[in-house]
Design a protein around this motif. Structure first.
Motif, PDB file in Angstrom:
ATOM      1  N   UNK A 114       0.847  -1.191  -0.189  1.00 29.89           N
ATOM      2  CA  UNK A 114       0.072   0.081  -0.042  1.00 29.89           C
ATOM      3  C   UNK A 114       0.798   1.317  -0.055  1.00 29.89           C
ATOM      4  N   UNK A 115       2.105   1.354   0.584  1.00 30.86           N
ATOM      5  CA  UNK A 115       2.963   2.281   0.643  1.00 30.86           C
ATOM      6  C   UNK A 115       3.295   2.638  -0.848  1.00 30.86           C
ATOM      7  N   UNK A 116       3.597   1.418  -1.433  1.00 30.51           N
ATOM      8  CA  UNK A 116       4.080   1.791  -2.856  1.00 30.51           C
ATOM      9  C   UNK A 116       3.255   2.384  -3.561  1.00 30.51           C
ATOM     10  N   UNK A 117       2.038   2.281  -3.442  1.00 27.49           N
ATOM     11  CA  UNK A 117       0.799   2.948  -4.375  1.00 27.49           C
ATOM     12  C   UNK A 117       0.602   4.181  -3.671  1.00 27.49           C
ATOM     13  N   UNK A 118       1.075   4.568  -2.381  1.00 27.90           N
ATOM     14  CA  UNK A 118       1.108   5.798  -1.959  1.00 27.90           C
ATOM     15  C   UNK A 118       2.156   6.658  -2.654  1.00 27.90           C
ATOM     16  N   UNK A 119       3.216   6.029  -2.783  1.00 29.05           N
ATOM     17  CA  UNK A 119       4.416   6.684  -3.378  1.00 29.05           C
ATOM     18  C   UNK A 119       4.238   7.017  -4.582  1.00 29.05           C
ATOM     19  N   UNK A 120       3.360   6.165  -5.319  1.00 31.13           N
ATOM     20  CA  UNK A 120       3.022   6.644  -6.835  1.00 31.13           C
ATOM     21  C   UNK A 120       2.067   7.706  -6.724  1.00 31.13           C
ATOM     22  N   UNK A 121       1.240   7.680  -5.865  1.00 29.01           N
ATOM     23  CA  UNK A 121       0.153   8.847  -5.565  1.00 29.01           C
ATOM     24  C   UNK A 121       0.893  10.085  -5.386  1.00 29.01           C
ATOM     25  N   UNK A 122       2.199  10.077  -4.600  1.00 30.60           N
ATOM     26  CA  UNK A 122       2.564  11.311  -4.170  1.00 30.60           C
ATOM     27  C   UNK A 122       3.242  11.644  -5.172  1.00 30.60           C
ATOM     28  N   UNK A 135      -0.985   8.529   3.546  1.00 33.44           N
ATOM     29  CA  UNK A 135       0.332   8.042   3.068  1.00 33.44           C
ATOM     30  C   UNK A 135       1.186   8.296   4.035  1.00 33.44           C
ATOM     31  N   UNK A 136       1.200   9.323   4.779  1.00 34.23           N
ATOM     32  CA  UNK A 136       2.246   9.500   5.943  1.00 34.23           C
ATOM     33  C   UNK A 136       2.068   8.375   6.885  1.00 34.23           C
ATOM     34  N   UNK A 137       0.830   8.028   7.445  1.00 37.11           N
ATOM     35  CA  UNK A 137       0.592   6.940   8.116  1.00 37.11           C
ATOM     36  C   UNK A 137       1.348   5.762   7.808  1.00 37.11           C
ATOM     37  N   UNK A 138       1.128   5.254   6.419  1.00 40.87           N
ATOM     38  CA  UNK A 138       1.714   4.109   5.936  1.00 40.87           C
ATOM     39  C   UNK A 138       2.966   3.846   5.774  1.00 40.87           C
ATOM     40  N   UNK A 139       3.595   5.192   5.516  1.00 42.45           N
ATOM     41  CA  UNK A 139       4.931   5.046   5.605  1.00 42.45           C
ATOM     42  C   UNK A 139       5.619   4.856   6.687  1.00 42.45           C
ATOM     43  N   UNK A 140       5.177   5.800   7.843  1.00 49.93           N
ATOM     44  CA  UNK A 140       5.511   5.571   9.218  1.00 49.93           C
ATOM     45  C   UNK A 140       5.096   3.902   9.666  1.00 49.93           C
ATOM     46  N   UNK A 141       4.072   3.524   9.467  1.00 44.26           N
ATOM     47  CA  UNK A 141       3.802   2.208   9.636  1.00 44.26           C
ATOM     48  C   UNK A 141       4.792   0.913   9.019  1.00 44.26           C
TER      49      UNK A 141
END
Length: 157
Positions: A114-122, A135-141
């Protein structure tokens, strides 16, 4: 001796991860609800547009649908791994370790996905504050869940 010092750390990480996964689930559920309520409607006389995606979200960009769906899956797996984590922290035996580690590892791998998709979204941009928060929460998680997995290895007797 080291296992006694790491048990409070593992417990704190377990509580922190649970709270963060609950927030991710809340924001993801809001996003999914908004997408379902304000999605694309096709009537009997209409045809699909050329670039129609079944994973359409009215906010965000092209990666938002995948990001929200995998965030919800990661959130559920993370919350479920807390149950086995609590059981392992209470008993702290080698018998409960495989269940706790496997559940935490599955939750971590889904979180990284999910963080990978979040990075793509960023990278694509055009997202609202709630999606940036998720996105921030998933990167920290991704980091705290990995540290938690390492900490529960040390807490066994």
């Amino acid at each position: 001796m080291a296992e006694q010092r790491m048990q409070p750390v593992a417990s704190l990480l377990l509580l922190l991860n649970f709270c963060m996964y609950a927030i991710v689930l809340g924001i993801g559920a809001w996003s999914m609800n908004k997408a379902i309520s304000h999605g694309f409607h096709i009537g009997a006389d209409y045809s699909l547009p050329a670039h129609f995606s079944p994973i359409y979200f009215p906010m965000g960009n092209a990666a938002t649908g995948f990001f929200v769906m995998f965030s919800l899956i990661a959130g559920v797996a993370g919350a479920a791994s807390v149950i086995t984590g609590i059981s392992h922290i209470q008993s702290s035996t080698t018998a409960s370790l495989p269940a706790a580690v496997s559940a935490a590892t599955i939750a971590w791998s889904l979180t990284v996905l999910a963080m990978g998709f979040g990075c793509k979204e960023i990278e694509l941009g055009m997202r609202n504050a709630r999606l940036r928060t998720m996105e921030a929460f998933l990167i920290i998680l991704s980091a705290t869940q990995l540290i938690y997995i390492a900490a529960i290895y040390v807490t066994r007797k």
